[in-house]
Design a protein around this motif. Structure first.
Motif, PDB file in Angstrom:
ATOM      1  N   GLU A  50       0.808  -1.225   0.000  1.00 18.59           N
ATOM      2  CA  GLU A  50       0.000   0.000   0.000  1.00 18.59           C
ATOM      3  C   GLU A  50       0.843   1.277   0.000  1.00 18.59           C
ATOM      4  N   SER A  51       2.022   1.224   0.652  1.00 15.98           N
ATOM      5  CA  SER A  51       2.787   2.468   0.821  1.00 15.98           C
ATOM      6  C   SER A  51       4.152   2.430   0.148  1.00 15.98           C
ATOM      7  N   GLY A  52       4.632   1.232  -0.206  1.00 13.94           N
ATOM      8  CA  GLY A  52       5.906   1.119  -0.918  1.00 13.94           C
ATOM      9  C   GLY A  52       7.095   0.934   0.021  1.00 13.94           C
ATOM     10  N   GLU A  53       8.212   0.507  -0.595  1.00 15.62           N
ATOM     11  CA  GLU A  53       9.406   0.198   0.210  1.00 15.62           C
ATOM     12  C   GLU A  53       9.967   1.449   0.898  1.00 15.62           C
ATOM     13  N   GLU A  54       9.977   2.572   0.181  1.00 13.60           N
ATOM     14  CA  GLU A  54      10.611   3.761   0.770  1.00 13.60           C
ATOM     15  C   GLU A  54       9.925   4.171   2.070  1.00 13.60           C
ATOM     16  N   ALA A  55       8.596   4.112   2.065  1.00 12.87           N
ATOM     17  CA  ALA A  55       7.848   4.463   3.283  1.00 12.87           C
ATOM     18  C   ALA A  55       8.217   3.498   4.410  1.00 12.87           C
ATOM     19  N   PHE A  56       8.356   2.210   4.076  1.00 12.31           N
ATOM     20  CA  PHE A  56       8.750   1.229   5.103  1.00 12.31           C
ATOM     21  C   PHE A  56      10.138   1.543   5.650  1.00 12.31           C
ATOM     22  N   ARG A  57      11.072   1.915   4.775  1.00 11.86           N
ATOM     23  CA  ARG A  57      12.436   2.226   5.231  1.00 11.86           C
ATOM     24  C   ARG A  57      12.431   3.433   6.168  1.00 11.86           C
ATOM     25  N   ASP A  58      11.553   4.411   5.883  1.00 12.75           N
ATOM     26  CA  ASP A  58      11.441   5.570   6.790  1.00 12.75           C
ATOM     27  C   ASP A  58      10.910   5.129   8.157  1.00 12.75           C
ATOM     28  N   MET A  59       9.968   4.182   8.125  1.00 11.15           N
ATOM     29  CA  MET A  59       9.420   3.674   9.399  1.00 11.15           C
ATOM     30  C   MET A  59      10.514   2.984  10.208  1.00 11.15           C
ATOM     31  N   GLU A  60      11.397   2.258   9.513  1.00  8.67           N
ATOM     32  CA  GLU A  60      12.486   1.572  10.218  1.00  8.67           C
ATOM     33  C   GLU A  60      13.400   2.586  10.915  1.00  8.67           C
ATOM     34  N   THR A  61      13.755   3.641  10.193  1.00  8.04           N
ATOM     35  CA  THR A  61      14.638   4.656  10.797  1.00  8.04           C
ATOM     36  C   THR A  61      13.945   5.322  11.981  1.00  8.04           C
ATOM     37  N   ALA A  62      12.640   5.564  11.849  1.00 12.64           N
ATOM     38  CA  ALA A  62      11.887   6.190  12.946  1.00 12.64           C
ATOM     39  C   ALA A  62      11.927   5.300  14.197  1.00 12.64           C
ATOM     40  N   VAL A  63      11.820   3.984  14.013  1.00 12.22           N
ATOM     41  CA  VAL A  63      11.873   3.075  15.168  1.00 12.22           C
ATOM     42  C   VAL A  63      13.244   3.160  15.844  1.00 12.22           C
ATOM     43  N   LEU A  64      14.312   3.186  15.038  1.00 11.39           N
ATOM     44  CA  LEU A  64      15.653   3.276  15.645  1.00 11.39           C
ATOM     45  C   LEU A  64      15.822   4.574  16.414  1.00 11.39           C
ATOM     46  N   ARG A  65      15.303   5.670  15.847  1.00 15.32           N
ATOM     47  CA  ARG A  65      15.403   6.957  16.557  1.00 15.32           C
ATOM     48  C   ARG A  65      14.659   6.887  17.887  1.00 15.32           C
ATOM     49  N   GLU A  66      13.486   6.260  17.864  1.00 12.07           N
ATOM     50  CA  GLU A  66      12.698   6.163  19.100  1.00 12.07           C
ATOM     51  C   GLU A  66      13.401   5.308  20.155  1.00 12.07           C
ATOM     52  N   LEU A  67      14.138   4.301  19.679  1.00 11.18           N
ATOM     53  CA  LEU A  67      14.816   3.416  20.639  1.00 11.18           C
ATOM     54  C   LEU A  67      16.098   4.050  21.189  1.00 11.18           C
ATOM     55  N   SER A  68      16.543   5.151  20.564  1.00 11.87           N
ATOM     56  CA  SER A  68      17.908   5.623  20.844  1.00 11.87           C
ATOM     57  C   SER A  68      18.127   6.122  22.268  1.00 11.87           C
ATOM     58  N   ASP A  69      17.040   6.379  23.017  1.00 15.62           N
ATOM     59  CA  ASP A  69      17.290   6.803  24.407  1.00 15.62           C
ATOM     60  C   ASP A  69      17.306   5.612  25.361  1.00 15.62           C
ATOM     61  N   ARG A  70      17.295   4.425  24.783  1.00 11.31           N
ATOM     62  CA  ARG A  70      17.317   3.255  25.667  1.00 11.31           C
ATOM     63  C   ARG A  70      18.424   2.307  25.216  1.00 11.31           C
ATOM     64  N   GLN A  71      19.587   2.494  25.854  1.00  9.75           N
ATOM     65  CA  GLN A  71      20.785   1.804  25.366  1.00  9.75           C
ATOM     66  C   GLN A  71      21.133   0.543  26.146  1.00  9.75           C
ATOM     67  N   GLU A  72      20.263   0.197  27.109  1.00  7.63           N
ATOM     68  CA  GLU A  72      20.547  -0.975  27.940  1.00  7.63           C
ATOM     69  C   GLU A  72      19.329  -1.860  28.092  1.00  7.63           C
ATOM     70  N   GLY A  73      19.595  -3.132  28.392  1.00  8.96           N
ATOM     71  CA  GLY A  73      18.547  -4.007  28.880  1.00  8.96           C
ATOM     72  C   GLY A  73      17.661  -4.666  27.850  1.00  8.96           C
ATOM     73  N   ALA A  74      18.016  -4.577  26.569  1.00  7.38           N
ATOM     74  CA  ALA A  74      17.138  -5.223  25.583  1.00  7.38           C
ATOM     75  C   ALA A  74      17.947  -6.003  24.546  1.00  7.38           C
ATOM     76  N   VAL A  75      17.287  -7.026  24.020  1.00  6.34           N
ATOM     77  CA  VAL A  75      17.786  -7.705  22.826  1.00  6.34           C
ATOM     78  C   VAL A  75      16.928  -7.164  21.685  1.00  6.34           C
ATOM     79  N   ILE A  76      17.569  -6.613  20.670  1.00  8.36           N
ATOM     80  CA  ILE A  76      16.813  -5.989  19.578  1.00  8.36           C
ATOM     81  C   ILE A  76      17.078  -6.752  18.286  1.00  8.36           C
ATOM     82  N   SER A  77      16.004  -7.256  17.693  1.00  9.83           N
ATOM     83  CA  SER A  77      16.123  -7.995  16.444  1.00  9.83           C
ATOM     84  C   SER A  77      15.690  -7.067  15.299  1.00  9.83           C
ATOM     85  N   LEU A  78      16.557  -6.933  14.296  1.00  9.40           N
ATOM     86  CA  LEU A  78      16.302  -5.967  13.213  1.00  9.40           C
ATOM     87  C   LEU A  78      15.723  -6.639  11.978  1.00  9.40           C
TER      88      LEU A  78
END
Ligand code: S3P
Length: 170
Positions: A50-78
């Motif tokens: 519905e939105s295309g690959e580019e929109a999905f790639r932007d969503m991925e970067t947005a998730v990483l930015r949101e996670l960036s204030d939490r640098q401990e305590g998680a296993v993150i699968s990309l």
């Protein structure tokens, strides 16, 4: 403990290893594809359609930015394409220890035979050609983002988790 981040090509077992790892060292498990699907209320396949690959790639970067204030305590699968963007690789370096689950194309092709319809980067292509093409485009990005490389071969998940823990503790 710093976040442990799992990267690697589709089919290398990131999600499975992440949940084993999370269980054995009692860390929360975060899967970036799941976060995107939950936020969007639609599957990855639908987002691509519905939105295309580019929109999905932007969503991925947005998730990483949101996670960036939490640098401990998680296993993150990309998602498998996450390290392709240089901005993402930079964010990953700050987010934790990046572990590349490295597998050769034959292992990946065999594992990817099922579930192609859930993976829009593969559907509609010849599987072998597509995996070889994408892997050769991406290999250098995976290596560049990685702090630790684990060759997975045919090892079972428990063994891989053990090897990750040995390397991550060094
Ligand atoms: C992708 C990999 C997928 C998912 C999307 C795109 C890719 O994740 O993020 O379909 O470009 O390699 P998995 O690696 O978990 O299959």
């Amino acid at each position: 403990m710093k976040n442990l981040i799992l990267e690697g090509f589709m089919g290398c077992g990131k999600s499975r290893i992440a949940s084993e790892l999370g269980r054995s060292i009692k860390l929360e498990v975060i899967d970036t594809d799941d976060v995107i699907e939950r936020k969007q209320g639609r599957t990855i396949a639908k987002i691509f359609e519905e939105s295309g690959e580019e929109a999905f790639r932007d969503m991925e970067t947005a998730v990483l930015r949101e996670l960036s204030d939490r640098q401990e305590g998680a296993v993150i699968s990309l998602g498998g394409g996450m390290p392709v963007k240089s901005e993402n690789r930079k964010l990953l370096k700050e987010l934790g220890t990046v572990i590349y689950l490295k597998a050769d194309s034959n292992v990946l092709i065999r594992r990817l035979q099922r579930g192609v319809e859930k993976r829009p980067m593969l559907s509609g292509h010849d599987l072998k050609e597509r995996v070889e093409q994408l892997l050769s485009e991406r290999e250098a990005f995976y290596e560049d983002a990685a702090d630790i490389v684990i060759e997975i071969g045919e090892d079972d998940p428990e063994k891989i988790v053990k090897r990750i823990m040995e390397k991550a503790e060094q």
